[in-house]
Motif scaffolding. Sequence first.
Motif, PDB file in Angstrom:
ATOM      1  N   UNK A  81      -0.580 -10.583   9.032  1.00 22.94           N
ATOM      2  CA  UNK A  81      -0.902  -9.831  10.257  1.00 22.94           C
ATOM      3  C   UNK A  81       0.313  -9.073  10.794  1.00 22.94           C
ATOM      4  N   UNK A  82       1.349  -8.924   9.949  1.00 23.23           N
ATOM      5  CA  UNK A  82       2.579  -8.254  10.384  1.00 23.23           C
ATOM      6  C   UNK A  82       3.156  -8.944  11.612  1.00 23.23           C
ATOM      7  N   UNK A  83       3.311 -10.260  11.497  1.00 28.85           N
ATOM      8  CA  UNK A  83       3.904 -11.028  12.592  1.00 28.85           C
ATOM      9  C   UNK A  83       3.047 -11.065  13.837  1.00 28.85           C
ATOM     10  N   UNK A  84       1.708 -11.072  13.665  1.00 31.50           N
ATOM     11  CA  UNK A  84       0.800 -11.129  14.810  1.00 31.50           C
ATOM     12  C   UNK A  84       0.586  -9.796  15.480  1.00 31.50           C
ATOM     13  N   UNK A  85       0.936  -8.699  14.797  1.00 34.13           N
ATOM     14  CA  UNK A  85       0.813  -7.371  15.414  1.00 34.13           C
ATOM     15  C   UNK A  85      -0.294  -6.523  14.816  1.00 34.13           C
ATOM     16  N   UNK A  86      -1.017  -7.060  13.811  1.00 35.39           N
ATOM     17  CA  UNK A  86      -1.999  -6.215  13.139  1.00 35.39           C
ATOM     18  C   UNK A  86      -3.308  -6.969  12.924  1.00 35.39           C
ATOM     19  N   UNK A  87      -4.386  -6.412  13.431  1.00 35.74           N
ATOM     20  CA  UNK A  87      -5.717  -6.985  13.269  1.00 35.74           C
ATOM     21  C   UNK A  87      -6.400  -6.289  12.086  1.00 35.74           C
ATOM     22  N   UNK A  88      -6.617  -7.046  11.010  1.00 33.36           N
ATOM     23  CA  UNK A  88      -7.120  -6.451   9.785  1.00 33.36           C
ATOM     24  C   UNK A  88      -8.637  -6.368   9.696  1.00 33.36           C
ATOM     25  N   UNK A  89      -9.344  -6.886  10.701  1.00 28.46           N
ATOM     26  CA  UNK A  89     -10.800  -6.902  10.624  1.00 28.46           C
ATOM     27  C   UNK A  89     -11.330  -7.276  12.010  1.00 28.46           C
ATOM     28  N   UNK A  90     -12.534  -6.843  12.365  1.00 28.51           N
ATOM     29  CA  UNK A  90     -13.093  -7.289  13.642  1.00 28.51           C
ATOM     30  C   UNK A  90     -13.129  -8.807  13.768  1.00 28.51           C
ATOM     31  N   UNK A  91     -13.228  -9.509  12.628  1.00 27.04           N
ATOM     32  CA  UNK A  91     -13.313 -10.972  12.657  1.00 27.04           C
ATOM     33  C   UNK A  91     -12.028 -11.666  12.218  1.00 27.04           C
ATOM     34  N   UNK A  92     -10.967 -10.906  11.969  1.00 33.13           N
ATOM     35  CA  UNK A  92      -9.667 -11.495  11.632  1.00 33.13           C
ATOM     36  C   UNK A  92      -8.662 -10.945  12.636  1.00 33.13           C
ATOM     37  N   UNK A 125     -14.269 -17.731   0.049  1.00 30.53           N
ATOM     38  CA  UNK A 125     -15.254 -16.711  -0.296  1.00 30.53           C
ATOM     39  C   UNK A 125     -15.847 -16.090   0.966  1.00 30.53           C
ATOM     40  N   UNK A 126     -16.039 -16.903   1.997  1.00 31.84           N
ATOM     41  CA  UNK A 126     -16.558 -16.380   3.264  1.00 31.84           C
ATOM     42  C   UNK A 126     -15.578 -15.406   3.909  1.00 31.84           C
ATOM     43  N   UNK A 127     -14.281 -15.761   3.877  1.00 30.81           N
ATOM     44  CA  UNK A 127     -13.270 -14.850   4.422  1.00 30.81           C
ATOM     45  C   UNK A 127     -13.219 -13.569   3.591  1.00 30.81           C
ATOM     46  N   UNK A 128     -13.271 -13.731   2.287  1.00 29.13           N
ATOM     47  CA  UNK A 128     -13.246 -12.561   1.402  1.00 29.13           C
ATOM     48  C   UNK A 128     -14.431 -11.638   1.670  1.00 29.13           C
ATOM     49  N   UNK A 129     -15.571 -12.206   2.030  1.00 30.39           N
ATOM     50  CA  UNK A 129     -16.763 -11.389   2.288  1.00 30.39           C
ATOM     51  C   UNK A 129     -16.572 -10.466   3.488  1.00 30.39           C
ATOM     52  N   UNK A 130     -15.640 -10.814   4.379  1.00 36.63           N
ATOM     53  CA  UNK A 130     -15.342  -9.940   5.510  1.00 36.63           C
ATOM     54  C   UNK A 130     -14.637  -8.665   5.061  1.00 36.63           C
ATOM     55  N   UNK A 131     -13.987  -8.736   3.906  1.00 33.84           N
ATOM     56  CA  UNK A 131     -13.217  -7.605   3.400  1.00 33.84           C
ATOM     57  C   UNK A 131     -14.136  -6.666   2.627  1.00 33.84           C
ATOM     58  N   UNK A 132     -15.001  -6.002   3.349  1.00 35.15           N
ATOM     59  CA  UNK A 132     -16.034  -5.165   2.743  1.00 35.15           C
ATOM     60  C   UNK A 132     -15.611  -3.699   2.723  1.00 35.15           C
ATOM     61  N   UNK A 133     -16.450  -2.873   2.104  1.00 36.11           N
ATOM     62  CA  UNK A 133     -16.170  -1.435   2.053  1.00 36.11           C
ATOM     63  C   UNK A 133     -16.259  -0.811   3.443  1.00 36.11           C
ATOM     64  N   UNK A 134     -17.029  -1.429   4.330  1.00 34.66           N
ATOM     65  CA  UNK A 134     -17.160  -0.932   5.696  1.00 34.66           C
ATOM     66  C   UNK A 134     -16.931  -2.090   6.670  1.00 34.66           C
ATOM     67  N   UNK A 135     -15.684  -2.491   6.887  1.00 31.49           N
ATOM     68  CA  UNK A 135     -15.407  -3.651   7.752  1.00 31.49           C
ATOM     69  C   UNK A 135     -15.850  -3.470   9.191  1.00 31.49           C
ATOM     70  N   UNK A 136     -16.072  -2.241   9.615  1.00 32.61           N
ATOM     71  CA  UNK A 136     -16.536  -1.986  10.981  1.00 32.61           C
ATOM     72  C   UNK A 136     -17.863  -2.696  11.243  1.00 32.61           C
ATOM     73  N   UNK A 259      -4.978  -5.485  17.969  1.00 30.70           N
ATOM     74  CA  UNK A 259      -5.399  -4.183  17.462  1.00 30.70           C
ATOM     75  C   UNK A 259      -4.613  -3.842  16.202  1.00 30.70           C
ATOM     76  N   UNK A 260      -4.846  -2.664  15.679  1.00 33.61           N
ATOM     77  CA  UNK A 260      -4.076  -2.132  14.554  1.00 33.61           C
ATOM     78  C   UNK A 260      -3.529  -0.780  14.996  1.00 33.61           C
ATOM     79  N   UNK A 261      -2.295  -0.795  15.464  1.00 33.15           N
ATOM     80  CA  UNK A 261      -1.649   0.413  15.967  1.00 33.15           C
ATOM     81  C   UNK A 261      -0.708   0.985  14.911  1.00 33.15           C
ATOM     82  N   UNK A 262      -0.494   2.283  14.952  1.00 28.53           N
ATOM     83  CA  UNK A 262       0.455   2.874  14.018  1.00 28.53           C
ATOM     84  C   UNK A 262       0.120   4.314  13.691  1.00 28.53           C
ATOM     85  N   UNK A 263       0.745   4.811  12.649  1.00 29.85           N
ATOM     86  CA  UNK A 263       0.495   6.173  12.206  1.00 29.85           C
ATOM     87  C   UNK A 263       0.569   6.233  10.684  1.00 29.85           C
TER      88      UNK A 263
END
Length: 454
Positions: A81-92, A125-136, A259-263
Motif C-alpha cells: 500500500x506504499x506505506x499506507x498511502x495507496x488504496x489499490x481497490x475499493x475493498x483493499x 483466492x477471494x482476495x485475488x478475485x477483487x483484482x478484476x479487469x474492472x475493480x470499480x 485514496x490513490x493520489x498521484x500523477x
Amino acid sequence: MNQSTLRLTRELADIQKSNDLSLAVACRDADIRNIKALIVGPPDTPYEFGFFEVPPPQSTGFYLSHVKYPGKAPTVNAITTNGGRCRFNPNIYAGGKVCLSILGTWRGERGEEWSSAQGLESILISIQSLMSANPYENEPGYENANSQHHKDNQTAYVLKIRHETLRISIIQRLEEYLGLKPDGTYILRQPEEGEGSGDDPQYVEEGGVYFFEPFKDLCKRRFLWYYDTYLASIETERAKVTENQQFVRMPFETVNSNSMEGKFSYSELERRIKNIRRALDAEAEKWGPEGMEALKREEGVAANLQRQFEQTKVYFSKSDAVTLDIDLQDKNPFIWQVSYIGRPMTNLDGGLFNFTLRFSVRFPEEQPRVQFSTPMFHHRINNDGIPSYFPGRPDDVRSHIEGVIALLEEDDPAYDPRTQLNTEASKLYWGTKEEKREYSKRFRRAVQRSMEYS
C-alpha cells in the motif's frame, strides 16, 4: 502439535506444492501462526503481474490463533500500500484492511461467511478475485451506477491502478530487494548484527534491521520473466494519458487517508524498470566470481554443485532420450553451459540450442538464472532468452535442465497466460490456423539458424 497446527501445516504444504503461479506462502522459522503470502496480479487486469503481499499489521503475517483457527477466520491485512498511502481497490484500503465477507470484514450474502471448511487458499483466492479487469465494480452500489460519469470513473480508476501497480508493487519492491535508489544508484549499507543476515536471500536489511522477505528470489525471477510485458504495458498505457497528468479521485476515496493520489509518469517508470533489469543482470554476473571464491574455500554449496555437475553429465551421456552436452565455464561449478540438440523428426530437428545456468552461493534458496544465448522465437521464452520453465525439484540441477528441455519439446501445452513471455509469438501460437502456421514457420526458421550461433 494440536489439530489447528496440523491443519495449518497441511494447508501450507498443499499451497507450496501446487502449480498455481499466482500464489505463494511462507512462514517464518518455526512460528507457523505467522504466515506471509504473495498474490501475483492476474493477467488482463490493471494488476497484471504485480506482486501483492497480504500479511496483517506490523508485517507479521496472517495471525492465526491455535485455539480459534479454523473455527474463526484469521486476521488479514494488505501491506502493498506504499506505506499506507495507496488504496489499490475499493475493498483493499490504504491502511491494509481487506473487506471480504469470508473474513467477517464485510456483510455478505448468506453462505458467503467464513466456515471451518475454508482455509488459507480460500482467503487468497477471494482476495485475488477483487483484482478484476474492472475493480470499480467492487464498490457497493456499482450495479446502479450507469451514468456516463461513473463509466468515465471506471476508465480513470483502471488507468491509475495500472500505473501504481507498476510503480509500487513491482518497481519499488524490486528496488528495495536490490538496494537501488529511484535514480539507479545503490544504497550503501553496512553489515550489522541482527536477525538474519545479508547473505540470507530470505532477509532484506533496512536501517540495520533485517526483515523476513521469503519472496525476494521469486519476485526477481518473475520480474525477469515479465520484463518485456512490463515494458509493453508502459508503452500502451502512456498513450492513454498525458505525462504528469493528475490521477482522478474516485467518489469512494477519502482525501489524504484512504485514496490513490498521484500523477502519471511513465517516462520515470520506464527508466527505473530498465535500471532494475541492469541491476539483476549485474547481480547474476557477480555469482560466478563469488562461486569461485566459495570453491576455493571448499564451501558445501560448491561441493554440492560440483558433485551434481559430474552426476548430471554422466546421466545425460548415457541417455538415449535426449542429446546434449554440459560443461562448466572456466571450471566454475556455479556457471553451467548446456548445448541441446533437437530431436530428429520433430520441429527441433537440426537445431542446436545453447543456454546457461548461473548459480548463487545461496543455492537452492536462491534459484538459478537460466538464459538462452541462441536467439529463439517461442511463446514461453522472452526476447532476452529467459524461459518460463518448472523444475520438478528446485534443489536438483538435472531437474532444471529437464524442465527447460520439456518446455522446448512440449507438443500440446495447456494455455496459461502467466507463462506466455513473448507477446508476438504467443499471439500467433494461440491464434487462428493461419497464425499458428506463421508461428511454426518462424519457429522453424529460428531452429535452422540456431547452428549459426553455436
